[in-house]
Design a protein around this motif. Structure first.
Motif, PDB file in Angstrom:
ATOM      1  N   GLU A  42       0.810  -1.222   0.000  1.00 32.44           N
ATOM      2  CA  GLU A  42       0.000   0.000   0.000  1.00 32.44           C
ATOM      3  C   GLU A  42       0.847   1.277   0.000  1.00 32.44           C
ATOM      4  OE1 GLU A  42      -3.124   0.155  -0.361  1.00 32.44           O
ATOM      5  OE2 GLU A  42      -3.829  -1.895   0.003  1.00 32.44           O
ATOM      6  N   SER A  43       1.966   1.247   0.710  1.00 35.49           N
ATOM      7  CA  SER A  43       2.782   2.465   0.834  1.00 35.49           C
ATOM      8  C   SER A  43       3.353   2.916  -0.502  1.00 35.49           C
ATOM      9  CB  SER A  43       3.909   2.240   1.838  1.00 35.49           C
ATOM     10  OG  SER A  43       4.786   1.213   1.395  1.00 35.49           O
ATOM     11  N   ARG A  44       3.600   1.952  -1.394  1.00 36.07           N
ATOM     12  CA  ARG A  44       4.224   2.315  -2.668  1.00 36.07           C
ATOM     13  C   ARG A  44       3.228   2.931  -3.641  1.00 36.07           C
ATOM     14  NH1 ARG A  44       7.140  -2.254  -3.987  1.00 36.07           N
ATOM     15  NH2 ARG A  44       8.785  -1.442  -2.661  1.00 36.07           N
ATOM     16  N   LEU A  45       1.956   2.637  -3.484  1.00 41.34           N
ATOM     17  CA  LEU A  45       0.954   3.121  -4.435  1.00 41.34           C
ATOM     18  C   LEU A  45       0.809   4.642  -4.415  1.00 41.34           C
ATOM     19  CD1 LEU A  45      -1.851   0.428  -4.065  1.00 41.34           C
ATOM     20  CD2 LEU A  45       0.098   0.477  -5.612  1.00 41.34           C
ATOM     21  N   ILE A  89       5.176  -4.356 -13.534  1.00 43.52           N
ATOM     22  CA  ILE A  89       4.049  -3.788 -12.798  1.00 43.52           C
ATOM     23  C   ILE A  89       3.841  -4.509 -11.467  1.00 43.52           C
ATOM     24  CG2 ILE A  89       1.598  -3.232 -12.886  1.00 43.52           C
ATOM     25  CD1 ILE A  89       3.420  -1.639 -14.814  1.00 43.52           C
ATOM     26  N   THR A  90       4.015  -5.825 -11.453  1.00 46.45           N
ATOM     27  CA  THR A  90       3.860  -6.580 -10.207  1.00 46.45           C
ATOM     28  C   THR A  90       4.900  -6.156  -9.180  1.00 46.45           C
ATOM     29  OG1 THR A  90       2.939  -8.496 -11.378  1.00 46.45           O
ATOM     30  CG2 THR A  90       3.837  -8.890  -9.179  1.00 46.45           C
ATOM     31  N   PHE A  91       6.134  -5.933  -9.606  1.00 44.70           N
ATOM     32  CA  PHE A  91       7.177  -5.510  -8.681  1.00 44.70           C
ATOM     33  C   PHE A  91       6.858  -4.129  -8.113  1.00 44.70           C
ATOM     34  CE2 PHE A  91       9.197  -9.219  -9.715  1.00 44.70           C
ATOM     35  CZ  PHE A  91      10.494  -9.329  -9.240  1.00 44.70           C
ATOM     36  N   TYR A  92       6.287  -3.261  -8.924  1.00 44.13           N
ATOM     37  CA  TYR A  92       5.888  -1.942  -8.423  1.00 44.13           C
ATOM     38  C   TYR A  92       4.766  -2.076  -7.381  1.00 44.13           C
ATOM     39  CZ  TYR A  92       3.112   2.293  -8.143  1.00 44.13           C
ATOM     40  OH  TYR A  92       2.371   3.344  -7.680  1.00 44.13           O
ATOM     41  N   ILE A  93       3.769  -2.891  -7.686  1.00 46.65           N
ATOM     42  CA  ILE A  93       2.611  -3.004  -6.806  1.00 46.65           C
ATOM     43  C   ILE A  93       2.924  -3.791  -5.533  1.00 46.65           C
ATOM     44  CG2 ILE A  93       0.279  -3.973  -6.589  1.00 46.65           C
ATOM     45  CD1 ILE A  93      -0.074  -3.573  -9.586  1.00 46.65           C
ATOM     46  N   ASP A  94       3.680  -4.869  -5.662  1.00 50.85           N
ATOM     47  CA  ASP A  94       3.701  -5.892  -4.621  1.00 50.85           C
ATOM     48  C   ASP A  94       5.016  -6.045  -3.864  1.00 50.85           C
ATOM     49  OD1 ASP A  94       3.098  -8.036  -3.027  1.00 50.85           O
ATOM     50  OD2 ASP A  94       2.791  -9.471  -4.629  1.00 50.85           O
ATOM     51  N   TYR A  95       6.146  -5.788  -4.509  1.00 47.88           N
ATOM     52  CA  TYR A  95       7.423  -6.168  -3.881  1.00 47.88           C
ATOM     53  C   TYR A  95       7.594  -5.473  -2.531  1.00 47.88           C
ATOM     54  CZ  TYR A  95      12.103  -8.142  -3.817  1.00 47.88           C
ATOM     55  OH  TYR A  95      13.208  -8.897  -3.504  1.00 47.88           O
ATOM     56  N   VAL A 102      13.972  -2.130  -5.437  1.00 49.37           N
ATOM     57  CA  VAL A 102      12.993  -2.562  -6.429  1.00 49.37           C
ATOM     58  C   VAL A 102      13.259  -1.868  -7.766  1.00 49.37           C
ATOM     59  CG1 VAL A 102      10.539  -2.669  -7.021  1.00 49.37           C
ATOM     60  CG2 VAL A 102      11.270  -3.009  -4.655  1.00 49.37           C
ATOM     61  N   ALA A 103      13.591  -0.577  -7.713  1.00 41.98           N
ATOM     62  CA  ALA A 103      13.906   0.169  -8.930  1.00 41.98           C
ATOM     63  C   ALA A 103      15.128  -0.435  -9.628  1.00 41.98           C
ATOM     64  CB  ALA A 103      14.157   1.635  -8.595  1.00 41.98           C
ATOM     65  N   TYR A 104      16.088  -0.886  -8.838  1.00 43.01           N
ATOM     66  CA  TYR A 104      17.290  -1.527  -9.383  1.00 43.01           C
ATOM     67  C   TYR A 104      16.922  -2.829 -10.101  1.00 43.01           C
ATOM     68  CZ  TYR A 104      21.404  -4.614  -9.075  1.00 43.01           C
ATOM     69  OH  TYR A 104      22.405  -5.512  -9.345  1.00 43.01           O
ATOM     70  N   LEU A 105      16.059  -3.634  -9.478  1.00 43.92           N
ATOM     71  CA  LEU A 105      15.626  -4.886 -10.109  1.00 43.92           C
ATOM     72  C   LEU A 105      14.863  -4.603 -11.399  1.00 43.92           C
ATOM     73  CD1 LEU A 105      14.358  -6.953  -7.025  1.00 43.92           C
ATOM     74  CD2 LEU A 105      16.525  -7.206  -8.254  1.00 43.92           C
TER      75      LEU A 105
END
Length: 437
Positions: A42-45, A89-95, A102-105
């Protein structure tokens, strides 16, 4: 100007696809399958700069896409839509991790996708062709017949033509019969190499014997293993042949992208049902979620260092999860004893093998394979190659590269193509039409 307009259209299609995937994840995958791993950070959204970064990286590799002029470019379209964008998109939403990590991955995956799109620009002057008077397609026909006869003898009275709702019962009943290594390889090569080649060659050459043998072999494979995929292959190959034989492949990216967008929209607008679940979870959702869970798993579990490949483990005896396939090791940990979480090459030959940098390593390996494929297939009809490689395209999205090459038989197919010059095989000689676009 036309190139610019076409690339702009590609960007718009990819962006719309990514946005729809995001929406589908939030309103369907997470609410209905959050328990299965489709969770939300939730925090990343609320981090809108990260959102822009994620969507930008999702469409960036298109800059290197030059149209469908090689077999690698066609395969890359599938990787881009069914694997790459869902992962981003999944890594943005969920990781569940630090944003910078995450940006590096995501950057590593973007680099890998760019590299794969670039493969069709690498050319060699030296031809990879070995002159031969042997008609290897007749050899494959004989191999298909012998393999089918072996399956009939091996499974005997256990062969059953069951309804789709009874496939799991049939698979359970014949699992032990097909468990030995020899039968496993024969059945795999029959389903994923011999049958598609026979059907495709039969359609192009108008030789009915190849089509008949391919169809009968498909039925026997279904009766033995209740493999719905093997039974569906002939219909897919026939429909694609009839649809594309007199058309240029230059619109493949647009056709697939818009097709997926239409399906995504319809399944989200209509009432959620089993078809929605099959499409969103199994077809486009799992690739991102499984890749993410492979990352989680291998942050605190031993890497395989490619010992998940049978021949390497045979020599090194170093596989860290004895008695379990790689997908079972991950699946059992997160979802239970019955789960075999087979995943794509980035997850298996990348993350599982050597960690985060494995994303680049596995991309380089596939890049080299693509160059090899492109060079060998230069003198062949592109549609013929596509039809024969449908099982490989599906496999490379769901399993290790090496499993796709060896167990799926793609490597052996291209080695055979090295011996088949256009003189010996005029039916599948490349036509002069330019498929780029």
């Amino acid at each position: 100007m036309k190139i610019f307009e076409k690339r702009t259209a590609y960007y718009l299609i990819a962006l719309l696809y990514a946005i729809l995937f995001y929406q589908g994840y939030m309103i369907f995958l997470n609410p209905f399958f959050g328990y299965a791993g489709f969770e939300v950070n939730e925090s990343r959204l609320t981090n809108y700069s990260f959102m822009i970064y994620s969507f930008a990286l999702s469409i960036l590799p298109i800059y290197l896409f030059r149209g469908v002029s090689t077999i690698s470019a066609f395969i890359c379209i599938f990787i881009f839509f069914l694997l790459y964008i869902p992962i981003q998109i999944t890594f943005y939403i969920d990781y569940d991790g630090d944003d910078s990590y995450v940006a590096y991955l995501q950057f590593l995956y973007c680099f890998g996708m760019c590299l794969l799109f670039y493969a069709d620009r690498v050319t060699f002057k030296t031809k990879i062709v070995i002159p031969s008077n042997i008609d290897f397609f007749k050899v494959l026909l004989i191999a298909t017949i012998l393999s089918t006869l072996y399956m009939i003898v091996k499974f005997g009275s256990s062969l059953k033509l069951v309804a789709f709702e009874d496939v799991y019962e049939q698979r359970s009943a014949t699992s032990e019969l097909g468990a030995d290594v020899f039968t496993a390889y024969i059945s795999s090569w029959l389903a994923y190499m011999f049958i598609p080649v026979c059907l495709a060659y039969g359609l192009f050459s108008k030789k009915k014997i190849y089509i008949i043998v391919g169809l009968l072999a498909s039925i026997i494979i279904y009766m033995a293993f209740a493999s719905k995929t093997a039974l569906v292959f002939p219909f897919v190959i026939f429909i694609m042949y009839k649809t594309l034989k007199n058309r240029s492949l230059k619109s493949s990216f647009t056709f697939m992208g818009l097709g997926l967008i239409i399906i995504m929209t319809i399944t989200l607008v209509l009432d959620f049902n089993s078809i929605t679940a099959l499409f969103w979870m199994r077809t486009i959702g799992n690739s991102g979620s499984l890749t993410l869970h492979y990352h989680y798993f291998f942050t605190d579990h031993p890497h395989t260092y490619f010992s998940h490949i049978n021949i390497i483990n045979f020599l090194s005896q170093s596989y860290p999860y004895p008695g379990k396939a790689l997908g079972q090791a991950v699946g059992n940990y997160y979802w239970g004893d019955e789960m075999n979480a087979n995943a794509n090459f980035w997850a298996t030959d990348g993350i599982a093998a050597v960690g985060d940098l494995g994303i680049v390593v596995s991309s380089v390996i596939l890049f080299i394979i693509f160059i090899f494929f492109n060079r060998i297939s230069k003198n062949y009809n592109l549609l013929f190659l596509i039809l024969t490689l449908i099982p490989y395209i599906i496999s490379v999205l769901n399993t290790s590269l090496f499993s796709s090459l060896f167990t799926g038989g793609a490597l052996f197919l291209f080695l055979i193509l090295m011996f088949n010059t256009s003189i010996n095989n005029p039916y599948i000689n490349e036509n002069p039409n330019n498929n780029r676009g």
